[in-house]
Design a protein around this motif. Sequence first.
Motif, PDB file in Angstrom:
ATOM      1  N   LEU A  66       0.759  -1.336  -0.017  1.00 58.38           N
ATOM      2  CA  LEU A  66       0.051   0.044  -0.198  1.00 58.38           C
ATOM      3  C   LEU A  66       0.839   1.138   0.118  1.00 58.38           C
ATOM      4  O   LEU A  66       0.578   2.200  -0.746  1.00 58.38           O
ATOM      5  CB  LEU A  66      -0.865   0.124   1.221  1.00 58.38           C
ATOM      6  N   SER A  67       1.823   1.324   0.917  1.00 59.16           N
ATOM      7  CA  SER A  67       2.589   2.517   1.079  1.00 59.16           C
ATOM      8  C   SER A  67       3.324   2.589  -0.395  1.00 59.16           C
ATOM      9  O   SER A  67       3.489   4.002  -0.645  1.00 59.16           O
ATOM     10  CB  SER A  67       3.748   2.352   2.360  1.00 59.16           C
ATOM     11  N   ALA A  68       3.932   1.645  -1.020  1.00 60.66           N
ATOM     12  CA  ALA A  68       4.576   1.918  -2.291  1.00 60.66           C
ATOM     13  C   ALA A  68       3.727   2.642  -3.178  1.00 60.66           C
ATOM     14  O   ALA A  68       3.778   3.833  -3.972  1.00 60.66           O
ATOM     15  CB  ALA A  68       4.896   0.764  -2.789  1.00 60.66           C
ATOM     16  N   LEU A  69       2.434   2.030  -3.151  1.00 56.33           N
ATOM     17  CA  LEU A  69       1.297   2.536  -4.030  1.00 56.33           C
ATOM     18  C   LEU A  69       1.030   3.929  -4.048  1.00 56.33           C
ATOM     19  O   LEU A  69       1.106   5.042  -4.801  1.00 56.33           O
ATOM     20  CB  LEU A  69       0.256   1.763  -4.152  1.00 56.33           C
ATOM     21  N   VAL A  70       0.592   4.187  -2.592  1.00 56.43           N
ATOM     22  CA  VAL A  70       0.111   5.476  -2.310  1.00 56.43           C
ATOM     23  C   VAL A  70       1.126   6.466  -2.242  1.00 56.43           C
ATOM     24  O   VAL A  70       0.910   7.740  -2.935  1.00 56.43           O
ATOM     25  CB  VAL A  70      -0.431   5.472  -0.796  1.00 56.43           C
ATOM     26  N   ASN A  71       2.559   6.422  -2.007  1.00 57.07           N
ATOM     27  CA  ASN A  71       3.358   7.377  -2.125  1.00 57.07           C
ATOM     28  C   ASN A  71       3.785   7.697  -3.373  1.00 57.07           C
ATOM     29  O   ASN A  71       4.568   8.742  -3.771  1.00 57.07           O
ATOM     30  CB  ASN A  71       4.562   6.895  -1.203  1.00 57.07           C
ATOM     31  N   LEU A  96       0.377   5.474   6.324  1.00 55.39           N
ATOM     32  CA  LEU A  96       1.333   5.124   5.452  1.00 55.39           C
ATOM     33  C   LEU A  96       1.976   6.113   4.415  1.00 55.39           C
ATOM     34  O   LEU A  96       2.753   5.891   3.737  1.00 55.39           O
ATOM     35  CB  LEU A  96       0.927   3.930   4.489  1.00 55.39           C
ATOM     36  N   VAL A  97       1.439   7.236   4.610  1.00 51.84           N
ATOM     37  CA  VAL A  97       1.722   8.265   3.622  1.00 51.84           C
ATOM     38  C   VAL A  97       3.170   8.872   4.130  1.00 51.84           C
ATOM     39  O   VAL A  97       3.204   9.184   5.372  1.00 51.84           O
ATOM     40  CB  VAL A  97       0.751   9.527   3.658  1.00 51.84           C
ATOM     41  N   GLY A  98       4.012   9.082   3.306  1.00 49.22           N
ATOM     42  CA  GLY A  98       5.299   9.585   3.871  1.00 49.22           C
ATOM     43  C   GLY A  98       5.237  10.812   4.315  1.00 49.22           C
ATOM     44  O   GLY A  98       4.607  11.836   3.828  1.00 49.22           O
ATOM     45  N   ALA A  99       5.890  11.209   5.363  1.00 51.87           N
ATOM     46  CA  ALA A  99       6.003  12.461   6.033  1.00 51.87           C
ATOM     47  C   ALA A  99       5.845  13.621   4.942  1.00 51.87           C
ATOM     48  O   ALA A  99       5.394  14.675   4.992  1.00 51.87           O
ATOM     49  CB  ALA A  99       7.095  12.847   7.013  1.00 51.87           C
ATOM     50  N   GLU A 100       6.924  13.587   3.853  1.00 45.48           N
ATOM     51  CA  GLU A 100       6.978  14.593   2.840  1.00 45.48           C
ATOM     52  C   GLU A 100       5.868  15.133   2.025  1.00 45.48           C
ATOM     53  O   GLU A 100       5.761  16.061   1.485  1.00 45.48           O
ATOM     54  CB  GLU A 100       8.268  14.039   1.840  1.00 45.48           C
ATOM     55  N   HIS A 101       4.961  14.018   2.087  1.00 42.02           N
ATOM     56  CA  HIS A 101       3.546  14.396   1.548  1.00 42.02           C
ATOM     57  C   HIS A 101       2.528  14.981   2.431  1.00 42.02           C
ATOM     58  O   HIS A 101       1.291  15.572   1.935  1.00 42.02           O
ATOM     59  CB  HIS A 101       2.955  13.377   0.937  1.00 42.02           C
ATOM     60  N   ASP A 102       2.622  14.635   3.801  1.00 39.86           N
ATOM     61  CA  ASP A 102       1.678  15.491   4.561  1.00 39.86           C
ATOM     62  C   ASP A 102       1.211  16.649   4.636  1.00 39.86           C
ATOM     63  O   ASP A 102      -0.009  16.792   4.300  1.00 39.86           O
ATOM     64  CB  ASP A 102       2.395  15.338   6.150  1.00 39.86           C
ATOM     65  N   GLU A 119      -6.305  14.684  13.631  1.00 35.08           N
ATOM     66  CA  GLU A 119      -6.392  13.813  14.865  1.00 35.08           C
ATOM     67  C   GLU A 119      -5.557  12.807  14.910  1.00 35.08           C
ATOM     68  O   GLU A 119      -4.851  12.464  15.985  1.00 35.08           O
ATOM     69  CB  GLU A 119      -7.795  13.476  15.332  1.00 35.08           C
ATOM     70  N   ALA A 120      -5.117  12.279  13.818  1.00 35.98           N
ATOM     71  CA  ALA A 120      -4.603  10.976  13.927  1.00 35.98           C
ATOM     72  C   ALA A 120      -3.045  11.315  14.217  1.00 35.98           C
ATOM     73  O   ALA A 120      -2.118  10.412  14.170  1.00 35.98           O
ATOM     74  CB  ALA A 120      -5.000  10.027  12.788  1.00 35.98           C
ATOM     75  N   MET A 121      -2.719  12.673  13.751  1.00 37.07           N
ATOM     76  CA  MET A 121      -0.975  12.940  13.833  1.00 37.07           C
ATOM     77  C   MET A 121      -0.766  13.184  15.278  1.00 37.07           C
ATOM     78  O   MET A 121      -1.416  13.844  15.977  1.00 37.07           O
ATOM     79  CB  MET A 121      -0.920  13.884  12.841  1.00 37.07           C
ATOM     80  N   ASP A 122       0.374  12.894  15.518  1.00 41.01           N
ATOM     81  CA  ASP A 122       0.754  13.397  16.660  1.00 41.01           C
ATOM     82  C   ASP A 122       1.660  14.768  16.604  1.00 41.01           C
ATOM     83  O   ASP A 122       2.039  15.198  15.501  1.00 41.01           O
ATOM     84  CB  ASP A 122       1.890  12.376  17.445  1.00 41.01           C
ATOM     85  N   ARG A 123       1.945  15.423  17.683  1.00 42.44           N
ATOM     86  CA  ARG A 123       2.276  16.697  17.681  1.00 42.44           C
ATOM     87  C   ARG A 123       3.444  17.041  16.818  1.00 42.44           C
ATOM     88  O   ARG A 123       3.478  17.856  15.994  1.00 42.44           O
ATOM     89  CB  ARG A 123       2.675  17.058  19.260  1.00 42.44           C
ATOM     90  N   GLN A 124       4.559  16.278  16.981  1.00 45.95           N
ATOM     91  CA  GLN A 124       5.732  16.539  16.108  1.00 45.95           C
ATOM     92  C   GLN A 124       5.392  16.506  14.673  1.00 45.95           C
ATOM     93  O   GLN A 124       5.671  17.204  13.775  1.00 45.95           O
ATOM     94  CB  GLN A 124       7.109  15.468  16.497  1.00 45.95           C
ATOM     95  N   ASP A 125       4.800  15.429  13.972  1.00 45.05           N
ATOM     96  CA  ASP A 125       4.420  15.260  12.846  1.00 45.05           C
ATOM     97  C   ASP A 125       3.796  16.493  12.256  1.00 45.05           C
ATOM     98  O   ASP A 125       3.869  17.108  11.164  1.00 45.05           O
ATOM     99  CB  ASP A 125       3.624  14.058  12.682  1.00 45.05           C
ATOM    100  N   LEU A 126       2.715  17.132  13.137  1.00 48.11           N
ATOM    101  CA  LEU A 126       1.982  18.207  12.618  1.00 48.11           C
ATOM    102  C   LEU A 126       3.088  19.471  12.662  1.00 48.11           C
ATOM    103  O   LEU A 126       2.813  20.168  11.833  1.00 48.11           O
ATOM    104  CB  LEU A 126       0.818  18.458  13.739  1.00 48.11           C
ATOM    105  N   VAL A 127       3.553  19.591  13.632  1.00 50.21           N
ATOM    106  CA  VAL A 127       4.579  20.519  13.494  1.00 50.21           C
ATOM    107  C   VAL A 127       5.647  20.643  12.357  1.00 50.21           C
ATOM    108  O   VAL A 127       5.568  21.605  11.387  1.00 50.21           O
ATOM    109  CB  VAL A 127       5.497  20.939  14.899  1.00 50.21           C
TER     110      VAL A 127
END
Lengths: 488, 488
Positions: A66-71, A96-102, A119-127
Motif C-alpha cells: 500500500l505505502s509503495a502505491l500511495v506514495n 502509510l503516507v510519507g511525511a514529505e507528502h503530509d 487528530e491521527a497525527m502526533d504533535r511532532q508530525d503536525l509541527v
Amino acid sequence: MTQTTPDATTPVGRLDPEDAQLALATVQEVLHRHALVENLVHRQEQNDSRSDLVEGLLHRQHEAELSALVNSLHPADIAFILESLPNDDRLLIWRLVGAEHDADVLLEVADWVRESLIEAMDRQDLVAATGNMDADELADLAPDLPPDVVAEVQKGLTIEERARLIEAMGYPDDSVGSIMDFEMVRVREDVSLEVVLRYLRRLPELPDHTDQIFVVDRKDKLLGTLTLSALLVNEPEIDVSSVMSPDYLSLSPLDSDSEAAGAFERYDLVSAPVVDDLGRLVGRVTIAEVVDVIREDSDEQALSRAGMQEEDIFAPVTMALRNRAPWLLLNLCTAAIASFVASRFEDTVSTIVMLAFLMSIVAGIGGNSGNQTMTLIIRALAVGRITEKNVWQLVKREMLVTFLVGLVGSAVAAVFAWGISGSIPIALVMMAAMICNMLIGAAIGVLVPVVRTRFGKDPAMGSSVLLTFATDSLGFFIFLGLATIFLL
Amino acid sequence: MTQTTPDATTPVGRLDPEDAQLALATVQEVLHRHALVENLVHRQEQNDSRSDLVEGLLHRQHEAELSALVNSLHPADIAFILESLPNDDRLLIWRLVGAEHDADVLLEVADWVRESLIEAMDRQDLVAATGNMDADELADLAPDLPPDVVAEVQKGLTIEERARLIEAMGYPDDSVGSIMDFEMVRVREDVSLEVVLRYLRRLPELPDHTDQIFVVDRKDKLLGTLTLSALLVNEPEIDVSSVMSPDYLSLSPLDSDSEAAGAFERYDLVSAPVVDDLGRLVGRVTIAEVVDVIREDSDEQALSRAGMQEEDIFAPVTMALRNRAPWLLLNLCTAAIASFVASRFEDTVSTIVMLAFLMSIVAGIGGNSGNQTMTLIIRALAVGRITEKNVWQLVKREMLVTFLVGLVGSAVAAVFAWGISGSIPIALVMMAAMICNMLIGAAIGVLVPVVRTRFGKDPAMGSSVLLTFATDSLGFFIFLGLATIFLL
C-alpha cells in the motif's frame, strides 16, 4: 493552494483521469485481502503464536504494498483516496503516507476529512508538516490544528509572515482575503526589463500561476501589472513603466470569493492582485483557488436543494443524522399541514372516494412545474440576470408558459380522471384545479426566490420548502374545494 | 476563448462585479424610456409629421446613449447584457454594438443567444466578424453560421489553418478536441534559453494563458514542456533540454472535456498540451476553456434534475413548452400510475377516510429522504468515489442512517396521525409504512444512480423519476396494504 516541489505537482505522462480511481480500487483490493487475513487468523486460537507471526508478516507485506502505491501518487490523488475510504481504512492509509507528502495532502483534502487526519497525527508530525507552510496555507489549516501546534509553528515564522498569518486568519470565509496568497513578485516602474529579468533569475522559481508581476511604488502602492508576455516579447532595454498595463482588475480582501470567481470567469484571468483601501498591494488570488470556489459553490447548491450540507459518505451515522433529520422533519411538518387541510374535506372525500386518489396528482404536478420555473429563476438570479425591470416580464412569461403546459397536462390528467372515475364532472374539476395549482407553482417559483434574494437569503433551499408546501396545501384545497362546490 | 486586443480584455480598475449588472439596469432604463416615448407618439395621429420628427430625435438620442454605454464595456459584459434582454431589445442593442466587438461578443455569448444574433447580421458583417478568427474559434461558431459565410471565410485561411478548422470541426462536443486551441509556442530541445528568449521577442504577444512552451522534435513529437518559470529563473546559456520537464500531463483530443477539467482542477494546471496517438503535439487546452466546462457541467446538472435543458429566460414560449412539457407529462404518468395503485384500495379508504389524507405524507417523505441519499450518491459518482468495493458499504450505511431518521420522523408522523384520526392502530400502521417507504427510497437512491452510471447513462435525471415513481406507488401500496390487513 499547495506549494509543492515541481516533481510532486507535475503528474506524469498522458491524462488518465482514472489513474486515481484505479489506485483507489487497488487500495481497496489490498485492504480487502488484509481484512480477510485478519478474520482468518482471528478465527484461530489467539494464543497461537504462529498465527500471530503469520498475521504480522502478511500485515507488513500489505502495508509495504500500500505505502509503495500511495506514495507514488500526486498529493491530490492521495487526498482523493483518503476521502473515498471509510474512516478506519482512511487512517490506516494516512499512516502509510510519507511525511514529505503530509503538508500537501492536508492542504488538498476536503475539510470534512482533514479533521480526522489531523487528530491521527502526533504533535511532532503536525509541527513538521506545517512548519514550512506559507502564511496563507497555515491560515487555512489553523482552525483545525491544535492551538499549541499553531503556537509552536508561528514561532518559526518571520515577523512579516506572522503578520500575514494573523491577517489571513482574520478574513471571513467566502471572502477574497480567505483565498488570497502572499507569493508575489514586485518590481519598480523605473527599472528596465533587463533588470527585471536579472532579478527573476535570482529566484529559485516563480510563484505558482504567475502570469503577471506587480509594479509598486516605495509605499507598496500598486501602479500596474507587468504580464510575463509583455516582459518576454519586449526588448530588455525598455522600461517597465512603458510596457506595464495601468489597467488591471484588482480585488479587495473583503470582496466575496464567488463574485471574484465570476470576474475570473468573465475576463479569463489567471491571477489578480488584491489591494487594500489605500491601493496598497496586500495579496494575490490565483485561478487554482478560484476553480475550487466555483466547484464548492455548485456542490453546495446541489446539496442545499436536498436540504443537506457537505457530508463525508462515510461520516459517523450520528453526523449524518444531524445533517439530514432537520430537513426531513421540516418537510414532514409541511406535509402534515397539507394533509390536515385536505382532511377538512373529509365529508366530500367520503362521498366521492375517487377524489382521494386524484388529489395527490394535482399537488404533485403543481410542485414539479413550479420547480422547473424556480430552477430557471434561481440560476438567472445567481448570475445577476434579473432586475426590477425584467422581473415582471419574467412572471408574465412563466405564467403563460405554465398555463399552456397546464392545458396539455391537465387535459391528459382529465382523461385519466374520467377513465378511473367514469365521471365527466370530476374530470373537469381535476382539469381546473390542476391548471390553478400549476399557476400557483409558477408564481411562487418566480417570486419567492426573487424576494429571498432581495433580502439576502439563499434562494435555493428555503424556496423549495415553501414551494412544496404551497402546491401541496393549495393543491388539495383547490381540488377538494371545487369538488365540494360542483360535485356534491 | 476570445482572442481580443489587450485593451479590450483588460477590465479597468477595481473589481465591481456589479458593473455588468449596473450597466444592464441602465440599458433597461433607457429601453424603458424609449418604449414609453414610442407609445406616447403612437397614441397621437400617425400622419402628424411633427410627432414622427420628435420620435426620430428621441430615437436617435436614446440609441446614441445606449451605444456609448454598451461599447464601453468588456465583450463578456456585452454578452451578459444581450443574454439578459428579451429578444427585441437584444437585437436593438446588438445593432448598436460596434463591429470591432462583434467577433468577441459572438464567441462569449451563450449558444442559445448566439443563433438569434447571427440571424440578425447581414452576410458582410458576419464575414468581417469571423474573418480574423482562429481556426478553433471559427470551429465553435461554424455550426451556427450560414454555410456560404463559412465557405467565404475559410477561403481566407492558410492551408494549415484550413486543415485545423476541419480537424477542430470534426471532434465531438464534450471532447478535448472541441475545446483545444492551436496557439502554441514550440521550441527545439537543443537550443539555449537565450535563443528561446530572442525567439519570443519576435512575437507580437504570447498566446493567452501561456504558462509553458512546448519542446518538440522535427516531427512535432512532444518531448517536454518548458515552463515560463524555468525559462525566467535559469541562466540564458543553459540548454532547453536541461531545464525542460519531461514529465507533463498531456491530453488526447478524444478525452472527455469533463475528465480533462477534473485533471486541471486536481493538478492546478493553467494549460495542457494535446497530443495524438503518435505523440505529436496537435493542440493546447487552457484553463479559460476548462472553467467554462466546469460551469456548464454544473448548470446542466442543476437543470437536468428539474427535467430541463438550458433555456433562454426570454426564449419563445413554444421553445419553453418543448423544453418543459415532456418532463411534466412523464411525472404525470408516474403520478397517475401511483394513484391508480392507491385506487385499488378504494374499499379500505372509503371505510377509513383518514387514510386518504395520511397516505400522501408516507409517499412524500419517502421521496424526500430518498432524494437526500440520491444527491449524495450522484455527487460521489461524479468524482469517481464509488467502486464495486465500497458500494455495498454505502448501501448498508444509507439504510442504517435512513432507518434511524425514519424512526424519529415516523414517530412524529404517528403522533400526527393519532391526533388527526384518534386511532392508535392507524398511527402504528402509519409509522411502519413510513419507515418501509423511506428504506425503499434509500435503496433506490443508491442503486439506481450506480446502475445507470455503470451503463453509461446520466444518473441525475432518470434516477429521480424512478425514485418518485417508486416512493409514491409503493408508499401508497404499503400504507393502504397494511391498513387493509390490520385495520379492517
